[in-house]
Write a protein that holds these residues in place. Structure first.
Motif, PDB file in Angstrom:
ATOM      1  N   THR A 572       0.820  -1.216   0.000  1.00  0.00           N
ATOM      2  CA  THR A 572       0.000   0.000   0.000  1.00  0.00           C
ATOM      3  C   THR A 572       0.849   1.258   0.000  1.00  0.00           C
ATOM      4  O   THR A 572       0.591   2.188  -0.766  1.00  0.00           O
ATOM      5  N   PHE A 573       1.884   1.304   0.846  1.00  0.00           N
ATOM      6  CA  PHE A 573       2.642   2.535   1.030  1.00  0.00           C
ATOM      7  C   PHE A 573       4.063   2.470   0.475  1.00  0.00           C
ATOM      8  O   PHE A 573       4.713   3.500   0.337  1.00  0.00           O
ATOM      9  N   GLY A 574       4.558   1.253   0.182  1.00  0.00           N
ATOM     10  CA  GLY A 574       5.908   1.123  -0.334  1.00  0.00           C
ATOM     11  C   GLY A 574       6.954   1.186   0.774  1.00  0.00           C
ATOM     12  O   GLY A 574       6.655   1.182   1.970  1.00  0.00           O
ATOM     13  N   GLU A 575       8.219   1.235   0.344  1.00  0.00           N
ATOM     14  CA  GLU A 575       9.317   1.361   1.307  1.00  0.00           C
ATOM     15  C   GLU A 575       9.367   2.804   1.821  1.00  0.00           C
ATOM     16  O   GLU A 575       8.963   3.739   1.116  1.00  0.00           O
ATOM     17  N   PRO A 576       9.846   3.049   3.048  1.00  0.00           N
ATOM     18  CA  PRO A 576      10.432   2.106   4.019  1.00  0.00           C
ATOM     19  C   PRO A 576       9.425   1.636   5.054  1.00  0.00           C
ATOM     20  O   PRO A 576       9.819   1.345   6.189  1.00  0.00           O
ATOM     21  N   TYR A 577       8.132   1.626   4.713  1.00  0.00           N
ATOM     22  CA  TYR A 577       7.122   1.320   5.710  1.00  0.00           C
ATOM     23  C   TYR A 577       6.968  -0.190   5.860  1.00  0.00           C
ATOM     24  O   TYR A 577       7.255  -0.965   4.951  1.00  0.00           O
ATOM     25  N   GLY A 578       6.480  -0.598   7.032  1.00  0.00           N
ATOM     26  CA  GLY A 578       6.287  -2.015   7.301  1.00  0.00           C
ATOM     27  C   GLY A 578       6.572  -2.332   8.752  1.00  0.00           C
ATOM     28  O   GLY A 578       6.400  -1.486   9.647  1.00  0.00           O
ATOM     29  N   LEU A 579       7.019  -3.574   9.016  1.00  0.00           N
ATOM     30  CA  LEU A 579       7.250  -4.043  10.375  1.00  0.00           C
ATOM     31  C   LEU A 579       8.749  -4.138  10.681  1.00  0.00           C
ATOM     32  O   LEU A 579       9.556  -4.466   9.811  1.00  0.00           O
ATOM     33  N   THR A 580       9.075  -3.884  11.944  1.00  0.00           N
ATOM     34  CA  THR A 580      10.407  -4.136  12.487  1.00  0.00           C
ATOM     35  C   THR A 580      10.227  -4.903  13.789  1.00  0.00           C
ATOM     36  O   THR A 580       9.430  -4.488  14.656  1.00  0.00           O
ATOM     37  N   ILE A 581      10.932  -6.041  13.927  1.00  0.00           N
ATOM     38  CA  ILE A 581      10.789  -6.869  15.120  1.00  0.00           C
ATOM     39  C   ILE A 581      12.079  -6.792  15.927  1.00  0.00           C
ATOM     40  O   ILE A 581      13.170  -7.057  15.423  1.00  0.00           O
ATOM     41  N   LEU A 582      11.933  -6.407  17.200  1.00  0.00           N
ATOM     42  CA  LEU A 582      13.054  -6.358  18.138  1.00  0.00           C
ATOM     43  C   LEU A 582      12.809  -7.402  19.210  1.00  0.00           C
ATOM     44  O   LEU A 582      11.883  -7.263  20.024  1.00  0.00           O
ATOM     45  N   SER A 583      13.600  -8.493  19.186  1.00  0.00           N
ATOM     46  CA  SER A 583      13.339  -9.574  20.129  1.00  0.00           C
ATOM     47  C   SER A 583      14.607 -10.365  20.381  1.00  0.00           C
ATOM     48  O   SER A 583      15.460 -10.522  19.492  1.00  0.00           O
ATOM     49  N   GLU A 584      14.715 -10.851  21.601  1.00  0.00           N
ATOM     50  CA  GLU A 584      15.785 -11.750  21.998  1.00  0.00           C
ATOM     51  C   GLU A 584      15.196 -12.797  22.929  1.00  0.00           C
ATOM     52  O   GLU A 584      14.217 -12.515  23.646  1.00  0.00           O
ATOM     53  N   PRO A 585      15.768 -13.978  22.945  1.00  0.00           N
ATOM     54  CA  PRO A 585      15.259 -15.006  23.866  1.00  0.00           C
ATOM     55  C   PRO A 585      15.287 -14.509  25.307  1.00  0.00           C
ATOM     56  O   PRO A 585      16.248 -13.883  25.756  1.00  0.00           O
ATOM     57  N   ASP A 586      14.182 -14.768  26.032  1.00  0.00           N
ATOM     58  CA  ASP A 586      14.012 -14.407  27.446  1.00  0.00           C
ATOM     59  C   ASP A 586      14.062 -12.906  27.679  1.00  0.00           C
ATOM     60  O   ASP A 586      14.304 -12.456  28.807  1.00  0.00           O
ATOM     61  N   ALA A 587      13.851 -12.107  26.643  1.00  0.00           N
ATOM     62  CA  ALA A 587      13.896 -10.645  26.808  1.00  0.00           C
ATOM     63  C   ALA A 587      12.666  -9.962  26.240  1.00  0.00           C
ATOM     64  O   ALA A 587      12.647  -8.749  26.084  1.00  0.00           O
ATOM     65  N   GLY A 588      11.629 -10.742  25.926  1.00  0.00           N
ATOM     66  CA  GLY A 588      10.417 -10.137  25.402  1.00  0.00           C
ATOM     67  C   GLY A 588      10.547  -9.752  23.943  1.00  0.00           C
ATOM     68  O   GLY A 588      11.606  -9.937  23.309  1.00  0.00           O
ATOM     69  N   THR A 589       9.467  -9.228  23.380  1.00  0.00           N
ATOM     70  CA  THR A 589       9.418  -8.886  21.954  1.00  0.00           C
ATOM     71  C   THR A 589       8.743  -7.526  21.782  1.00  0.00           C
ATOM     72  O   THR A 589       7.738  -7.231  22.436  1.00  0.00           O
ATOM     73  N   THR A 590       9.294  -6.717  20.890  1.00  0.00           N
ATOM     74  CA  THR A 590       8.666  -5.456  20.492  1.00  0.00           C
ATOM     75  C   THR A 590       8.527  -5.459  18.975  1.00  0.00           C
ATOM     76  O   THR A 590       9.514  -5.646  18.262  1.00  0.00           O
ATOM     77  N   VAL A 591       7.296  -5.286  18.503  1.00  0.00           N
ATOM     78  CA  VAL A 591       7.024  -5.205  17.068  1.00  0.00           C
ATOM     79  C   VAL A 591       6.629  -3.765  16.765  1.00  0.00           C
ATOM     80  O   VAL A 591       5.687  -3.229  17.353  1.00  0.00           O
ATOM     81  N   ARG A 592       7.353  -3.128  15.843  1.00  0.00           N
ATOM     82  CA  ARG A 592       7.116  -1.718  15.497  1.00  0.00           C
ATOM     83  C   ARG A 592       6.510  -1.644  14.108  1.00  0.00           C
ATOM     84  O   ARG A 592       7.048  -2.193  13.156  1.00  0.00           O
ATOM     85  N   ILE A 593       5.356  -0.975  14.027  1.00  0.00           N
ATOM     86  CA  ILE A 593       4.693  -0.722  12.747  1.00  0.00           C
ATOM     87  C   ILE A 593       4.984   0.723  12.347  1.00  0.00           C
ATOM     88  O   ILE A 593       4.670   1.650  13.100  1.00  0.00           O
ATOM     89  N   ARG A 594       5.537   0.901  11.157  1.00  0.00           N
ATOM     90  CA  ARG A 594       5.816   2.252  10.658  1.00  0.00           C
ATOM     91  C   ARG A 594       4.878   2.549   9.496  1.00  0.00           C
ATOM     92  O   ARG A 594       4.807   1.789   8.530  1.00  0.00           O
ATOM     93  N   LEU A 595       4.147   3.659   9.622  1.00  0.00           N
ATOM     94  CA  LEU A 595       3.168   4.078   8.612  1.00  0.00           C
ATOM     95  C   LEU A 595       3.379   5.550   8.283  1.00  0.00           C
ATOM     96  O   LEU A 595       3.880   6.313   9.123  1.00  0.00           O
TER      97      LEU A 595
END
Length: 612
Positions: A572-595
């Protein structure tokens, strides 16, 4: 350098030389005749439309004037009762005289019997709100304090006027018949005499609202297509034919705006519909009668004129076509040849000859089409591929949202709660489920506000928290102004689903999920964070790699939700939009949506492209 005007004249002379006189005469005559007929028809149509609107406005004003007269007579009668009670009864009594005070209820009872059809009760109160006399109802409710009622305070503050309230259920006196009587209160300040000393009091006349309702409900505007309603000076509804629906929130009315209209006819747009609104002020009260006639009802009166206009135009066009057919046939031959070539192209033929010859314009057009076809074939392959990916993504997300397993588990939880007497929780879960699916539909549009997207996520979390027995807590934080921006729908819920299934499944009340929405420059950011077990870097790469293998860290799901959201955003929007996943084992997960930060005006472009 040659001036543009000289070049233009040369081109016209060249066109004139290359065109036949038959074509010039034919086109000139046809254009002049059609333009003349259209102008004449439009003039007649606009004149008739204006006359019809004026006639409808005049008719509405006459009807409202009659209703105003009837309502004025009705209110005058009630004012007469109030004046009689005050000037012929209350002013002649000294409340210190016990015999005079005892005669006050009898006098009020006599007045009530005279006008019992239009009056519910009459009552006299002292300046501190004490009941001195009332008829026919005389027992005050324990929970009522007359001195704090609006009709009492208004009368004491503005002593020179009569005051009319909006319709309400009679709530002062105990009703032996246990009926809910709708009344309009007429209150006024009165002077009471007690042992020769003048003190203030309030006379209250509760008039039967059904009398006002009867005067208004049978009014017919524009052949029963319009309607009439009554408001007070502040715009509050006194009577409306759809009053219950309005109070229930199922319909709306432009009554607050109508309160600012002066007497006469006005045109407004409300609820996407143009309407003719006629206003008439009711004397003494400041109330306003408002007549509403939708303008679409006027079209029925235009039928005959429109039919006649179409007949004249059609007959004239038929004659023009017949006369010019022979003259223009040889001129249109190249266009017909080009049309046949285009139809062959539409039929799927690979090799088509577009060399139609003829005038310069036709020849140039044929060469242009030949070039465009070659270019379009390359573009269509790319477009078809993108549209196919987009449709597949849309299908996946809909299938993911309307998940039979999720719906079954939710309904099974509702049954369990109902059987165990936990009806309030069952109602809460069903309400959240209904709102969840309503936002999912979003009237068929792929774009909704971030506020609606987060509301959708909130309902989903409500259901899941009840299903998982509050194993986790959830918070939603929105930076001011971000909720008014727009996004493609259903991008947060798949991320929440992954966080719950993989991060909260084994939590024991200490799971945490947070959603943050904020602005970063010209972009809008939505973050979903959980304190679950996290993911290794290899799994993060697999989740966001188009066409790659799908897997999950917890043995549940396929990772389609992540990939679906990422692909739909980038398509829909092209680059650089989309998802970025920040995660490590036993450290939780953060998913970032850029629009992109789309306001209401910017999102219209995308909605237009979606419609096309």
């Amino acid at each position: 350098m040659e001036r543009p005007s000289i070049r233009l004249r040369r081109r016209w002379r060249e066109l004139y030389r290359r065109s036949s006189i038959q074509l010039i005469l034919s086109l000139s005559f046809t254009a002049a005749a059609v333009i003349g007929m259209v102008c004449m028809g439009l003039a007649l149509f606009l004149r008739f439309s204006a006359s019809t609107n004026a006639l409808a406005a005049e008719n509405s004003q006459r009807v409202l004037a009659q209703v105003n007269l009837n309502l004025d007579n009705y209110l005058r009668n009630l004012m007469r009762v109030s004046n009689t009670a005050y000037y012929q009864v209350i002013k002649d009594l000294d409340l210190a005289d016990s015999s005079a005070a005892d005669s006050l209820p009898a006098a009020l009872e006599l007045l009530y019997e005279t006008d019992g059809d239009s009056i519910v009760s009459l009552a006299v109160f002292s300046q501190d709100g004490g009941l001195l006399a009332a008829a026919p109802l005389a027992d005050l409710k324990i929970s009522v304090t007359p001195s704090q009622e609006e009709w009492f305070t208004t009368a004491m503050e503005r002593i020179e006027n009569l005051h009319f309230s909006t319709p309400h259920v009679q709530n002062l006196f105990e009703d032996p018949d246990y009926r809910y009587r709708w009344v309009v209160s007429l209150s006024r300040q009165v002077e009471l005499t007690r042992d020769g000393v003048i003190e203030s009091g309030v006379l209250l006349v509760d008039m039967n609202f059904s009398g006002i309702e009867q005067l208004c409900k049978d009014v017919m505007l524009a052949n029963s297509k319009g309607y009439l309603y009554l408001i007070d000076s502040a715009g509050e509804l006194i009577y409306h034919p759809r009053q219950q629906l309005i109070y229930a929130g199922l319909q709306a009315e432009n009554n607050l705006a109508a309160a600012g209209y002066h007497d006469g006819s006005h045109t407004e747009t409300f609820g996407g519909q143009r309407r003719q609104v006629t206003v008439k002020t009711v004397g003494y009260t400041g109330w306003k009668l408002v007549g509403v006639v939708p303008e679409q009802n006027f079209w029925g009166n235009y039928g005959q004129l429109l039919l006649f206009f179409l007949f004249v135009v059609g007959f004239s066009v038929f004659l023009l076509v017949f006369v010019n057919l022979r003259l223009s046939e040889w001129i249109t031959a190249p266009m017909k040849k080009l049309d046949r070539a285009v139809k062959e192209l539409e039929a799927g033929r690979e090799t088509v000859d577009f060399d139609a010859g003829g005038p310069y314009e036709v020849e140039h057009l044929s060469h242009s089409i030949q070039s465009m076809v070659s270019t379009m074939r390359h573009l269509m392959e790319d477009i078809i591929q993108q549209e196919e990916q987009k449709r597949r993504s849309e299908l996946d997300v809909l299938q993911s949202q309307i998940n039979p397993h999720f719906l079954y588990n939710t309904l099974d939880s509702v049954v369990w709660m109902t059987e165990n007497g936990r009806t309030e929780e069952a109602v809460q879960m069903l309400t959240a489920l209904a709102r969840f699916f309503r936002i999912s539909l979003s009237r068929g549009s792929s774009f909704i506000s971030i506020a609606d997207e987060l509301e959708h996520a909130r309902h989903y979390l409500t259901i899941q928290k009840m299903r998982y027995r509050n194993k986790f807590s959830a918070t939603i934080e929105v930076e001011p102004g971000v909720e008014a921006l727009y996004t493609i729908k259903l991008i947060v819920q798949p991320l929440l689903e992954n966080a719950i299934y993989h991060g909260m499944d084994y939590a024991d009340g200490d799971g945490e999920i947070s959603i943050r929405a904020f602005r970063e420059g010209d972009d809008a950011i939505i973050e979903v964070t959980d304190n679950g077990p996290g993911m290794p870097e290899e799994l993060v790469e697999q989740l966001l790699t188009p066409g790659g293998p799908v897997a999950s860290s917890g043995g549940k799901g396929s990772g389609i939700g992540f990939r679906n959201v990422s692909q739909r955003i980038r398509l829909t929007f092209g680059e650089p939009y989309g998802l970025t996943i920040l995660s490590e084992p036993d450290a939780g997960t953060t998913v970032r949506i850029r629009l992109p930060a789309l306001d209401e005006q910017a999102v219209r472009t995308y909605r237009k492209e979606e419609t096309e």
